[in-house]
Write a protein that holds these residues in place. Structure first.
Motif, PDB file in Angstrom:
ATOM      1  N   VAL A 382       0.830  -1.206   0.000  1.00 52.11           N
ATOM      2  CA  VAL A 382       0.000   0.000   0.000  1.00 52.11           C
ATOM      3  C   VAL A 382       0.868   1.260   0.000  1.00 52.11           C
ATOM      4  N   SER A 383       1.879   1.277   0.861  1.00 53.16           N
ATOM      5  CA  SER A 383       2.732   2.462   0.967  1.00 53.16           C
ATOM      6  C   SER A 383       3.544   2.689  -0.311  1.00 53.16           C
ATOM      7  N   LYS A 384       4.092   1.613  -0.889  1.00 55.53           N
ATOM      8  CA  LYS A 384       4.874   1.754  -2.119  1.00 55.53           C
ATOM      9  C   LYS A 384       3.986   2.178  -3.288  1.00 55.53           C
ATOM     10  N   ALA A 385       2.776   1.634  -3.307  1.00 59.69           N
ATOM     11  CA  ALA A 385       1.842   2.038  -4.363  1.00 59.69           C
ATOM     12  C   ALA A 385       1.508   3.516  -4.224  1.00 59.69           C
ATOM     13  N   ALA A 386       1.335   3.961  -2.961  1.00 63.28           N
ATOM     14  CA  ALA A 386       1.017   5.370  -2.725  1.00 63.28           C
ATOM     15  C   ALA A 386       2.150   6.276  -3.199  1.00 63.28           C
ATOM     16  N   LYS A 387       3.376   5.873  -2.923  1.00 66.79           N
ATOM     17  CA  LYS A 387       4.516   6.701  -3.322  1.00 66.79           C
ATOM     18  C   LYS A 387       4.677   6.738  -4.843  1.00 66.79           C
ATOM     19  N   LEU A 388       4.437   5.604  -5.495  1.00 65.80           N
ATOM     20  CA  LEU A 388       4.475   5.588  -6.957  1.00 65.80           C
ATOM     21  C   LEU A 388       3.434   6.553  -7.523  1.00 65.80           C
ATOM     22  N   LEU A 389       2.207   6.437  -7.022  1.00 65.12           N
ATOM     23  CA  LEU A 389       1.109   7.237  -7.549  1.00 65.12           C
ATOM     24  C   LEU A 389       1.230   8.704  -7.157  1.00 65.12           C
ATOM     25  N   GLU A 390       1.942   8.964  -6.056  1.00 62.60           N
ATOM     26  CA  GLU A 390       2.178  10.353  -5.670  1.00 62.60           C
ATOM     27  C   GLU A 390       3.004  11.078  -6.728  1.00 62.60           C
ATOM     28  N   GLY A 391       3.940  10.365  -7.345  1.00 62.90           N
ATOM     29  CA  GLY A 391       4.715  10.976  -8.428  1.00 62.90           C
ATOM     30  C   GLY A 391       3.820  11.404  -9.568  1.00 62.90           C
ATOM     31  N   TYR A 392       2.833  10.560  -9.890  1.00 56.89           N
ATOM     32  CA  TYR A 392       1.892  10.908 -10.958  1.00 56.89           C
ATOM     33  C   TYR A 392       1.010  12.082 -10.536  1.00 56.89           C
ATOM     34  N   VAL A 393       0.516  12.062  -9.290  1.00 59.30           N
ATOM     35  CA  VAL A 393      -0.319  13.159  -8.786  1.00 59.30           C
ATOM     36  C   VAL A 393       0.445  14.474  -8.841  1.00 59.30           C
ATOM     37  N   ASN A 394       1.709  14.450  -8.435  1.00 60.28           N
ATOM     38  CA  ASN A 394       2.521  15.675  -8.480  1.00 60.28           C
ATOM     39  C   ASN A 394       2.682  16.194  -9.904  1.00 60.28           C
ATOM     40  N   SER A 395       2.817  15.275 -10.850  1.00 61.56           N
ATOM     41  CA  SER A 395       2.975  15.710 -12.247  1.00 61.56           C
ATOM     42  C   SER A 395       1.706  16.394 -12.743  1.00 61.56           C
ATOM     43  N   VAL A 396       0.544  15.882 -12.340  1.00 65.04           N
ATOM     44  CA  VAL A 396      -0.728  16.494 -12.736  1.00 65.04           C
ATOM     45  C   VAL A 396      -0.884  17.850 -12.052  1.00 65.04           C
ATOM     46  N   SER A 397      -0.497  17.909 -10.784  1.00 59.22           N
ATOM     47  CA  SER A 397      -0.589  19.161 -10.045  1.00 59.22           C
ATOM     48  C   SER A 397       0.246  20.261 -10.690  1.00 59.22           C
ATOM     49  N   SER A 398       1.415  19.884 -11.217  1.00 58.48           N
ATOM     50  CA  SER A 398       2.305  20.872 -11.846  1.00 58.48           C
ATOM     51  C   SER A 398       2.017  21.053 -13.330  1.00 58.48           C
ATOM     52  N   MET A 399       0.936  20.462 -13.806  1.00 50.90           N
ATOM     53  CA  MET A 399       0.494  20.559 -15.210  1.00 50.90           C
ATOM     54  C   MET A 399       1.542  20.039 -16.192  1.00 50.90           C
ATOM     55  N   SER A 400       2.263  19.002 -15.768  1.00 50.58           N
ATOM     56  CA  SER A 400       3.229  18.326 -16.642  1.00 50.58           C
ATOM     57  C   SER A 400       3.021  16.819 -16.491  1.00 50.58           C
ATOM     58  N   ASP A 401       1.793  16.391 -16.817  1.00 49.82           N
ATOM     59  CA  ASP A 401       1.376  15.008 -16.580  1.00 49.82           C
ATOM     60  C   ASP A 401       2.374  13.984 -17.117  1.00 49.82           C
ATOM     61  N   TRP A 402       2.635  12.978 -16.316  1.00 47.13           N
ATOM     62  CA  TRP A 402       3.422  11.852 -16.806  1.00 47.13           C
ATOM     63  C   TRP A 402       2.706  11.216 -17.992  1.00 47.13           C
TER      64      TRP A 402
END
Length: 417
Positions: A382-402
């Motif tokens: 669960v924690s590793k999945a969250a950290k992986l997906l956090e990278g994607y969330v951050n990319s969307v937040s910064s408008m530079s989607d993975w």
């Protein structure tokens, strides 16, 4: 005297032909066939007629005039007024505002693209999928594969409910069709819908709901209430008592969102016995599915862009919502779980599809912990999945989607660590 006469005769002989020619007119006799002469601009030809040679006027040839035609002006291309549709009501081929915007339509995932100097809504081909379009594609495929109708639903709507009540009803049916957890013949779960606070007590009494007093207190304290109530007698409640309750983005996804909570409980075997689950997965999946099914419930197709926009002011680490603890639910950060969880779940669904999501819930139903079920579904804790997906969330937040390829690459790397 003789010399003068000779000169006079010569002069007469020189002038005679000119005088003879001057006297030519049609019908006069002439001496040599085809001989021609012109008198006062008119031409005569010596022609044989009835064995005699006579002058005949030559036929006058009229000049052939070639009409001058001007080349036609090149036709101007007809100006076509392009119909404009906002993301909430997007249609393929209509105009759009913001390049790159994603929407989910019944025809498939679509994007605002520039074509021939204009921006229009266009379907995204599977080979060109982004994370958002791939995740939506999985949802649409499952929805369309599910049988329509024949659902065990019990809609109890106050007849005085405004028009929003019909949208709630349609959204609940969309959620039921998608998840397949209300098959025909099963015990129908009541859906209570009313804007009148005085309508509720009798309905709760009829269901013998033990939490009646607490619910009525909440209903009195807030004007916008929606939820799924589990336990031995589960039901949904939708009580929106003010106009602003049905104009915000939360309303657009609320019926399928709340139905998803019921489906999560059924699929994980937690309807009567609560089993530990992952908050970001629970709320994130409900929000993501609620938004994705907007196309099937007249709730609009632009929920994804709203979640992405909300991230810019509510960014909280995904892993903060990994623990099923009261401190998490009561934290002032809790409100951020909706956009954070929705976009994180979008990334998760893009990677494992809806089959992977079902595998996660079936693992919990079979007695696995949330961690074990997550490993079975995605290959990460669960924690590793969250950290992986956090990278994607951050990319969307910064408008530079993975890109989808980037997310898949990061996933493979995370599994190998």
């Amino acid at each position: 005297m003789k010399r003068s006469l000779v000169v006079f005769l010569v002069l007469v002989s020189l002038l005679a032909p000119a005088q003879a020619v001057a006297a030519v007119k049609a019908g006069d006799s002439c001496k040599k066939q085809n001989q021609s002469t012109t008198v006062k601009g008119k031409k005569y030809i010596c022609t044989k007629s009835a064995k005699k040679l006579v002058w005949k006027a030559a036929p006058v040839s009229k000049p052939i005039s070639t009409p001058v035609t001007s080349a036609p002006e090149p036709s101007k291309p007809e100006e076509i007024k392009l119909e404009f549709t906002a993301s909430s009501s997007a249609k393929i081929g209509t105009g759009c505002l913001f390049s790159g915007s994603h929407v989910g339509l019944m025809e498939g995932p679509a994007q605002c693209k520039g074509e021939n100097g204009q921006r229009i809504w266009a379907l995204i081909k599977k080979d060109n999928d982004s994370v958002a379009s791939r995740a939506y594609r999985f949802v649409l495929e499952k929805y369309l594969a599910a049988p329509e109708g024949n659902l065990a639903m019990d809609i109890r709507m106050d007849p005085n409910t405004p028009e929003w009540g019909k949208k709630i009803e349609k959204g609940i049916f969309a959620g039921a069709r998608f998840w397949g957890t209300s098959p025909s013949g099963s015990a129908p779960v009541p859906t209570l819908i009313s804007a009148d606070i005085n309508w509720w007590p009798a309905q709760l009494d009829a269901m013998k709901y033990s939490g009646k007093e607490e619910y009525l207190k909440r209903l009195s304290a807030t004007t916008c209430q929606a939820g799924f109530h589990g336990g031995p007698n589960p039901f949904w409640s939708f009580a929106f008592r003010e106009p602003n309750c049905v104009t915000n983005v939360g309303f657009k996804q609320v019926p399928a969102h709340e139905y998803t909570h019921y489906a999560q409980a059924v699929l994980s075997g937690s309807l009567n016995n609560q089993k530990p689950r992952v908050p970001w997965m629970e709320e994130g999946l409900a929000s993501f599915i609620g938004g994705a099914l907007g196309m099937a419930s007249d709730m609009g197709t632009d929920l994804r862009s709203s979640w992405a926009s909300d991230l810019r002011g509510n960014l909280v680490e995904v892993d903060f919502f990994s623990k099923d603890q009261r401190s998490v639910y009561e934290s002032p950060k809790w409100g951020a779980i909706y956009p954070v969880g929705a976009i994180a779940t979008e990334g998760l669904v893009a990677l494992i599809g809806m089959d992977g999501v079902l595998k996660y819930y079936s693992g919990i139903k079979d007695g696995l912990t949330a961690d074990q079920a997550m490993v079975g579904a995605i290959g990460l804790s669960v924690s590793k999945a969250a950290k992986l997906l956090e990278g994607y969330v951050n990319s969307v937040s910064s408008m530079s989607d993975w890109s989808l390829e980037k997310l898949q690459s990061e996933w493979e790397s995370a599994k190998n660590k």
